[in-house]
Design an enzyme around this catalytic site. Structure first.
Site, mmCIF file in Angstrom:
data_model
loop_
_atom_site.group_PDB
_atom_site.id
_atom_site.type_symbol
_atom_site.label_atom_id
_atom_site.label_comp_id
_atom_site.label_asym_id
_atom_site.label_seq_id
_atom_site.Cartn_x
_atom_site.Cartn_y
_atom_site.Cartn_z
ATOM 1 N N ASP A 9 0.851 -1.196 0.000
ATOM 2 C CA ASP A 9 0.000 0.000 0.000
ATOM 3 C C ASP A 9 0.881 1.238 0.000
ATOM 4 O O ASP A 9 2.094 1.155 0.252
ATOM 5 C CB ASP A 9 -0.942 0.008 1.219
ATOM 6 C CG ASP A 9 -0.194 0.088 2.543
ATOM 7 O OD1 ASP A 9 0.872 -0.569 2.667
ATOM 8 O OD2 ASP A 9 -0.656 0.785 3.463
ATOM 9 N N GLU A 26 0.146 -0.903 5.835
ATOM 10 C CA GLU A 26 1.252 -0.361 6.627
ATOM 11 C C GLU A 26 1.142 1.149 6.813
ATOM 12 O O GLU A 26 1.408 1.673 7.893
ATOM 13 C CB GLU A 26 2.602 -0.709 5.964
ATOM 14 C CG GLU A 26 3.807 -0.587 6.906
ATOM 15 C CD GLU A 26 4.380 0.815 7.006
ATOM 16 O OE1 GLU A 26 5.120 1.070 7.965
ATOM 17 O OE2 GLU A 26 4.101 1.673 6.128
ATOM 18 N N HIS A 80 -13.042 34.330 32.277
ATOM 19 C CA HIS A 80 -12.534 35.558 31.679
ATOM 20 C C HIS A 80 -11.390 36.078 32.555
ATOM 21 O O HIS A 80 -11.548 36.201 33.773
ATOM 22 C CB HIS A 80 -13.674 36.577 31.610
ATOM 23 C CG HIS A 80 -13.333 37.811 30.847
ATOM 24 N ND1 HIS A 80 -12.709 38.881 31.426
ATOM 25 C CD2 HIS A 80 -13.503 38.126 29.548
ATOM 26 C CE1 HIS A 80 -12.516 39.821 30.506
ATOM 27 N NE2 HIS A 80 -12.995 39.383 29.353
ATOM 28 N N THR A 119 -8.747 36.573 25.703
ATOM 29 C CA THR A 119 -8.339 36.718 27.101
ATOM 30 C C THR A 119 -9.007 35.664 27.970
ATOM 31 O O THR A 119 -9.643 35.964 28.968
ATOM 32 C CB THR A 119 -8.693 38.122 27.616
ATOM 33 O OG1 THR A 119 -10.088 38.326 27.401
ATOM 34 C CG2 THR A 119 -7.902 39.182 26.911
ATOM 35 N N ARG A 154 11.230 9.594 23.328
ATOM 36 C CA ARG A 154 11.774 8.569 22.443
ATOM 37 C C ARG A 154 12.667 7.681 23.301
ATOM 38 O O ARG A 154 13.512 8.186 24.048
ATOM 39 C CB ARG A 154 12.566 9.200 21.307
ATOM 40 C CG ARG A 154 11.704 10.051 20.384
ATOM 41 C CD ARG A 154 10.854 9.172 19.491
ATOM 42 N NE ARG A 154 9.806 9.924 18.806
ATOM 43 C CZ ARG A 154 8.995 9.392 17.896
ATOM 44 N NH1 ARG A 154 9.113 8.112 17.566
ATOM 45 N NH2 ARG A 154 8.066 10.113 17.331
HETATM 46 ZN ZN LIG Z 1 7.106 2.029 4.058
HETATM 47 ZN ZN LIG Z 2 5.630 4.759 4.371
#
Ligand SMILES: [Zn+2]
Ligand SMILES: [Zn+2]
Ligand SMILES: [Zn+2]
Ligand SMILES: [Zn+2]
Lengths: 483, 483
Positions: free
Chosen positions: B105, B172, B236, B338, B351
């Site tokens: 895909d 994928e 507010h 505001t 990560r």
């Molecule tokens: Zn790929």
């Molecule tokens: Zn890709």
């Protein structure tokens, strides 16, 4: 007749007129004068004509429609509603002249927003004594109060003790477009505002629901946009996390150094600008009709920084604050996205109190932000933009204009009003106080729970009728006061 | 024939086939197998059939369409594209078996997005030697590379030296829906993946544009949502600024304490989890074909935290990072507002690298955030939610699978490939390595500048043809390697 006897006489006529006064308000509410939408513009103009007709019926002279040109709205070019000017000239020389400002436009309203009744029909709830309808308290009730009291004087055969100059606007709910320029023009010798001794605006609310108040101060505002940019485009945190200086990390560093979670502003020099608290002022907070629970009800939470009433009131009314509003350019939707935004714009603003000025605040914020930025040592680029600021406003509550309003309140309500300041800004008040250079009084008719910009806006009949009496009493106390 | 001579023979046939191989890729690119849009679902299935036909034509057996059920997409209930399984059984016993994963895909593409040519037509730019078209490098070029090299073996009359098991996915680019379950099912005794010795995925890119690389690591990810709520509704800032604990002030305090502008993670315990750097590993960064300018070109700026190549590479490949992505619930549009937002949700992620695990990271972040929250002393409410995490992946580059790929690269490109790790995650790689429990090799064909998910995606003819040779050479080196 003594001032007291005169006020009594006028008041009793107002009581007799009660049904007619409610009918008059109902007539006005039925005109949906929504200034924020092009399709209602004819109704706003219709409301201006209704005002002119009413002013004429009570003997006003010199009624003028001040045209302000056109505006672009909802993709159309539409004419701005006129500002309605009118003079009420009292017989005899040496009388004081008051400027009365109000607005005849209203906020939008649709039944489907959650109204229990038709918003543009005044509905009298017999059980609560309330009048529901858009504009009932903001600001049709109060401006009609002036008409009502003059009418009562005429019916009583009592000459008005002061001269009045009315300035009724039709764009207040939509930024008062064109008003500043008009007022500046009309302040010159021989123009409309020439000869005004003081001003009164009835377009705010009691602090609570039981005790009347008079308002003599408003906080100003200075809004900032803090831009930090670096990468040429948004980056993927997998590929670039840890590699580049991320604008978001920089922004969080700077913005977290502006204010503490306890609301303390960390910008050096700001607190030095705040006018010291006097015993007289502190006493005003002590006697104010307000509790911590009132604030919790208003916020729908128990999140006040302070735990006592006076500190809470002072935080709103007499101290500056700094709020972080948001970030433009960062990921803001629901869900997860692993983006490193390339350019982010943090939005924050300070509420200003005497003797802070926008210029001075911009200078201090700019200096502090730049010095913190240097410490951060980022390769990104920082830019700080200050929006046009609004000064705080504080009137002398010992002025005859206030003394008159206090005495009038005592006569009508039998209680000394609270002397309040408001945390927000009312730009038109600032304009009038500033350009006119005269004492300005904010004399609210409605209550804190009126829901001015909300669904099911109302005014209590008590506030409408006693408020009408209050306006009349105020005029006599003004006349009686030593200037 | 020696391994070297066999590789030479196969390579020369691939060179002779060049035009036909480009034509084969062109055929595949013309099928717009976009998995992210319901309207292209028939074309994704058409591409699955094209794959099956191609696999059959080169002598694959046991070709199966593994159906994964339905999904809700664009408001429709559509069938998921099948995973295509196929066996290539080499004659003779004792041969190694490799699992080859790829995806048929592609990402969406419209000419109006900024493509210079029709995205679903393979366009050969004679001047640059590039083949433009959606899927050319991601991932149709590489998966067709496998077909090309088997075809060349058959034409040369040379038996494949290993058994292959193909697993080609059609989802994928849209989250690999259903793949995990399928692989888990097919790992059991006697099922499709049974007997696999190692795996190879060709679905990533060279670090730069000149030197081939082999990838043996990926960072994992742990995403967090930090909610802070207080007031019952947005407030507010004029009325409530300075009065209440503002969720935004609290959020900025917490989030600014997660990471420094220099990328240092402030959460205690995180750095202890990072596997120490060895000389062997450091040497890999030193010899990598990469410059600071390459990174600046990639970010469109000069904003790297480090100023030398090794530190930049290590920041991406072997150290954790923490990025602040945005805030949900705050003011995020252009202009000024505001508002004091009542509930804000800060989004950030880390990560992960060995030996960090999502569980351990969640534990450390939770502990730190709660302890910082206590220091803040706010009356608001904090809630930390951890999304499902992805572990880091690191393969042993001294495994025979890698030794074979290194030797094959040296034979085809005449250079020792860089041994890289990637900063992002490739979920399917993790799934395969994890469930299979075998060594996984990432063997990229394309270059860093191929624009996989962007407009004007391309593969250089050199990479496509030499890459096809590389896959063939790799199979022979696998066979020759001592396991
Ligand atoms: Zn790929
Ligand atoms: Zn890709
Ligand atoms: Zn108003
Ligand atoms: Zn209003």
């Amino acid at each position: 007749m003594s001032t007291a006897a005169t006020i009594d006489k006028i008041s009793s006529i107002i009581d007799q007129n009660k049904d007619a006064l409610i009918a008059r308000l109902a007539e006005a509410v039925e005109i949906p004068s929504v200034s924020g939408s092009a399709k209602y513009r004819p109704q706003v103009v219709e409301m201006a004509k209704w005002m002119a007709k009413s002013l004429e019926s009570i003997g006003c002279e010199n009624i003028q429609f001040k045209e302000l040109g056109n505006q672009k709205l909802d993709g159309q070019d539409v004419g701005l509603p006129p500002v309605v000017f009118a003079d009420y000239k009292s017989g005899g020389a040496g009388k004081k002249t008051l400027l009365i400002y109000g607005h005849y436009d209203v906020q939008p309203a649709n039944k489907s927003d959650g109204w229990n009744t038709e918003p543009f029909k005044l509905v009298h709830d017999e059980k609560t004594g309330r009048l529901y309808g858009r504009g009932s308290t903001d600001d049709k009730g109060p401006i009609i109060g002036w008409i009502n009291t003059i009418e009562a004087h005429r019916q009583a055969g009592i000459e008005l003790p002061v001269n009045l100059k009315f300035c009724f606007e039709g764009m207040e709910e939509s930024g008062s477009v064109g008003l500043d320029g008009l007022i500046e023009n009309e302040i010159k010798n021989g123009s409309f505002f020439d000869g005004v001794d003081a001003a009164c605006i009835s377009d705010n609310y009691w602090l609570g629901t039981k005790k009347p108040c008079i308002t003599h101060g408003l906080r100003g505002i200075q809004y900032f946009k803090l831009s930090i940019s670096g990468p040429g485009a948004d980056l993927h945190s997998g590929l670039f996390g840890g590699v580049v200086h991320e604008p978001m990390s920089d922004l969080f560093q700077i913005m977290s150094r502006l204010v503490t979670p306890a609301g303390e502003i960390l910008i050096p020099g700001i607190s030095d600008l705040v006018r010291p608290l006097t015993d007289e002022e502190f006493n005003r907070y002590q006697i104010m009709d307000f509790t911590v629970k009132d604030m919790d009800d208003a916020t729908g939470s128990s999140t006040t920084i302070a735990d006592d009433k006076e500190k809470i009131l002072m935080a709103r009314m007499r101290y500056p604050s700094l709020s972080l509003h948001g970030i433009e350019g960062a990921f803001s939707e629901a869900g997860t996205k692993t983006v490193i935004p390339a350019k982010v714009i943090g939005k924050f603003s300070l509420r200003l109190v005497p003797d802070m000025t926008p210029d001075k605040v911009v200078e201090l914020v700019e200096k502090y932000v730049q010095s913190e930025w240097k410490k951060i040592g980022s390769k990104n680029t920082l830019k700080l933009d200050a929006e046009p600021g609004g000064k705080p406003w504080l009137a002398d509550p010992n002025h005859w204009n206030y003394e008159a309003a206090i005495r009038a309140t005592e006569k009508i309500y039998g209680v000394k009003p609270d002397l309040t300041r408001e945390g927000g800004s009312i730009p038109v008040a600032l304009t009038i106080a500033d350009i006119l250079g005269k004492n300005l009084l904010l004399l609210p008719l409605g209550r804190a729970d009126d829901g001015a910009h909300s669904t099911n806006e109302k005014i209590d009949i008590l506030n409408y009728i006693e408020g009408t009496k209050l306006l009349g009493a105020y005029l006599h106390e003004v006349a009686a006061a030593t200037s």
